[in-house]
Motif scaffolding. Sequence first.
Motif, PDB file in Angstrom:
ATOM      1  N   ALA A  23      -4.064   3.358  -2.802  1.00  0.00           N
ATOM      2  CA  ALA A  23      -3.788   4.699  -2.267  1.00  0.00           C
ATOM      3  C   ALA A  23      -2.582   4.653  -1.334  1.00  0.00           C
ATOM      4  O   ALA A  23      -2.417   3.707  -0.556  1.00  0.00           O
ATOM      5  N   ASP A  24      -1.744   5.716  -1.417  1.00  0.00           N
ATOM      6  CA  ASP A  24      -0.557   5.777  -0.566  1.00  0.00           C
ATOM      7  C   ASP A  24      -0.543   7.085   0.216  1.00  0.00           C
ATOM      8  O   ASP A  24      -0.169   8.134  -0.309  1.00  0.00           O
ATOM      9  N   PHE A  25      -1.011   7.035   1.455  1.00  0.00           N
ATOM     10  CA  PHE A  25      -0.974   8.197   2.347  1.00  0.00           C
ATOM     11  C   PHE A  25      -0.053   7.909   3.522  1.00  0.00           C
ATOM     12  O   PHE A  25      -0.299   8.320   4.655  1.00  0.00           O
ATOM     13  N   SER A  26       1.036   7.209   3.222  1.00  0.00           N
ATOM     14  CA  SER A  26       1.985   6.843   4.281  1.00  0.00           C
ATOM     15  C   SER A  26       2.676   8.073   4.862  1.00  0.00           C
ATOM     16  O   SER A  26       3.225   8.021   5.954  1.00  0.00           O
ATOM     17  N   GLY A  27       2.604   9.216   4.119  1.00  0.00           N
ATOM     18  CA  GLY A  27       3.172  10.455   4.652  1.00  0.00           C
ATOM     19  C   GLY A  27       2.343  11.009   5.797  1.00  0.00           C
ATOM     20  O   GLY A  27       2.805  11.843   6.572  1.00  0.00           O
ATOM     21  N   ILE A  28       1.098  10.572   5.915  1.00  0.00           N
ATOM     22  CA  ILE A  28       0.223  10.994   7.011  1.00  0.00           C
ATOM     23  C   ILE A  28       0.357  10.038   8.188  1.00  0.00           C
ATOM     24  O   ILE A  28       0.522  10.443   9.330  1.00  0.00           O
ATOM     25  N   THR A  29       0.290   8.769   7.883  1.00  0.00           N
ATOM     26  CA  THR A  29       0.437   7.766   8.941  1.00  0.00           C
ATOM     27  C   THR A  29       0.810   6.422   8.330  1.00  0.00           C
ATOM     28  O   THR A  29       0.422   6.123   7.203  1.00  0.00           O
ATOM     29  N   THR A  30       1.557   5.664   9.076  1.00  0.00           N
ATOM     30  CA  THR A  30       1.876   4.294   8.651  1.00  0.00           C
ATOM     31  C   THR A  30       1.202   3.281   9.568  1.00  0.00           C
ATOM     32  O   THR A  30       1.392   2.079   9.409  1.00  0.00           O
ATOM     33  N   GLN A  31       0.392   3.808  10.499  1.00  0.00           N
ATOM     34  CA  GLN A  31      -0.276   2.930  11.448  1.00  0.00           C
ATOM     35  C   GLN A  31      -1.403   2.138  10.798  1.00  0.00           C
ATOM     36  O   GLN A  31      -1.730   1.033  11.205  1.00  0.00           O
ATOM     37  N   MET A  84     -11.275  10.796   5.092  1.00  0.00           N
ATOM     38  CA  MET A  84     -10.349   9.677   4.960  1.00  0.00           C
ATOM     39  C   MET A  84     -10.940   8.457   5.646  1.00  0.00           C
ATOM     40  O   MET A  84     -11.722   8.561   6.587  1.00  0.00           O
ATOM     41  N   ALA A  85     -10.563   7.288   5.142  1.00  0.00           N
ATOM     42  CA  ALA A  85     -11.012   6.048   5.753  1.00  0.00           C
ATOM     43  C   ALA A  85      -9.859   5.054   5.759  1.00  0.00           C
ATOM     44  O   ALA A  85      -8.950   5.139   4.930  1.00  0.00           O
ATOM     45  N   ALA A  86      -9.907   4.141   6.704  1.00  0.00           N
ATOM     46  CA  ALA A  86      -8.896   3.090   6.771  1.00  0.00           C
ATOM     47  C   ALA A  86      -9.381   1.891   5.978  1.00  0.00           C
ATOM     48  O   ALA A  86     -10.551   1.513   6.048  1.00  0.00           O
ATOM     49  N   ALA A  87      -8.472   1.322   5.169  1.00  0.00           N
ATOM     50  CA  ALA A  87      -8.852   0.169   4.359  1.00  0.00           C
ATOM     51  C   ALA A  87      -8.604  -1.116   5.129  1.00  0.00           C
ATOM     52  O   ALA A  87      -7.651  -1.226   5.871  1.00  0.00           O
ATOM     53  N   SER A  88      -9.481  -2.132   4.918  1.00  0.00           N
ATOM     54  CA  SER A  88      -9.269  -3.428   5.559  1.00  0.00           C
ATOM     55  C   SER A  88      -8.160  -4.158   4.820  1.00  0.00           C
ATOM     56  O   SER A  88      -7.458  -4.943   5.399  1.00  0.00           O
ATOM     57  N   VAL A  89      -8.012  -4.344   3.742  1.00  0.00           N
ATOM     58  CA  VAL A  89      -6.797  -4.797   2.963  1.00  0.00           C
ATOM     59  C   VAL A  89      -6.520  -3.540   1.998  1.00  0.00           C
ATOM     60  O   VAL A  89      -5.526  -3.477   1.533  1.00  0.00           O
TER      61      VAL A  89
END
Length: 208
Positions: free
Chosen positions: A126-134, A165-170
């Motif tokens: 998944a690529d949601f880098s437009g929302i955040t790159t943190q 939304m969730a943050a992925a570990s890798v």
Amino acid sequence: LKAPWLEPFAESDTKTAPFTRPDGLQVSVPTMSLNLSKGRYASGTGWQAAELPYAGGSLVMTIVVPDDLAAFESSLDAARFSQIAAALQPAAVDLTLPRFKIETKSDLASALAGMGMPLAFDPTRADFSGITTQEKLYIAKVVHQANISIDENGTEATAATAVVMAAASVVPIQPPVTLHVDRPFLFALRDTKTGAILFLGRVVDPSV
């Protein structure tokens, strides 16, 4: 949505009446009664349908009562529903309809992935880098919830969809007809101008 009927049911006419569930068991439920003068009606092989207008004229409730709900649903698609809606003609309808209230919740993740957006649900692609790159985000859930209640005065309904939304570990007047809704039925709350279905559901046991 909070929409009053064009012709409200009188609460004094609501009586307890039997409703037959798909398993053949009868339950007793509060059932409204109305001699609908400005409704619409149609019937075909294995089904009857009536349409109740809301005040203001922009919305209608279409009730479809099949002889066999499971068999009818197996062949129901957008084209067939459009044919039923097109067959409805102005008619006076002797109508009985159980009061009901429905709440439903669905996880649309698998449906949306199957419709062409699987990458959004993949923690690694998944690529949601437009929302955040943190942090690397992906969609963990898409939860849709709808509530609708029908009574003598009209309809109240709400619907909301939450993306987690969730943050992925890798998602021409007919003679009077009779429609006693005393078995499982479908309902659709529709926009009269576009024909769009805003709410669609089934009632198999209004006692729960």
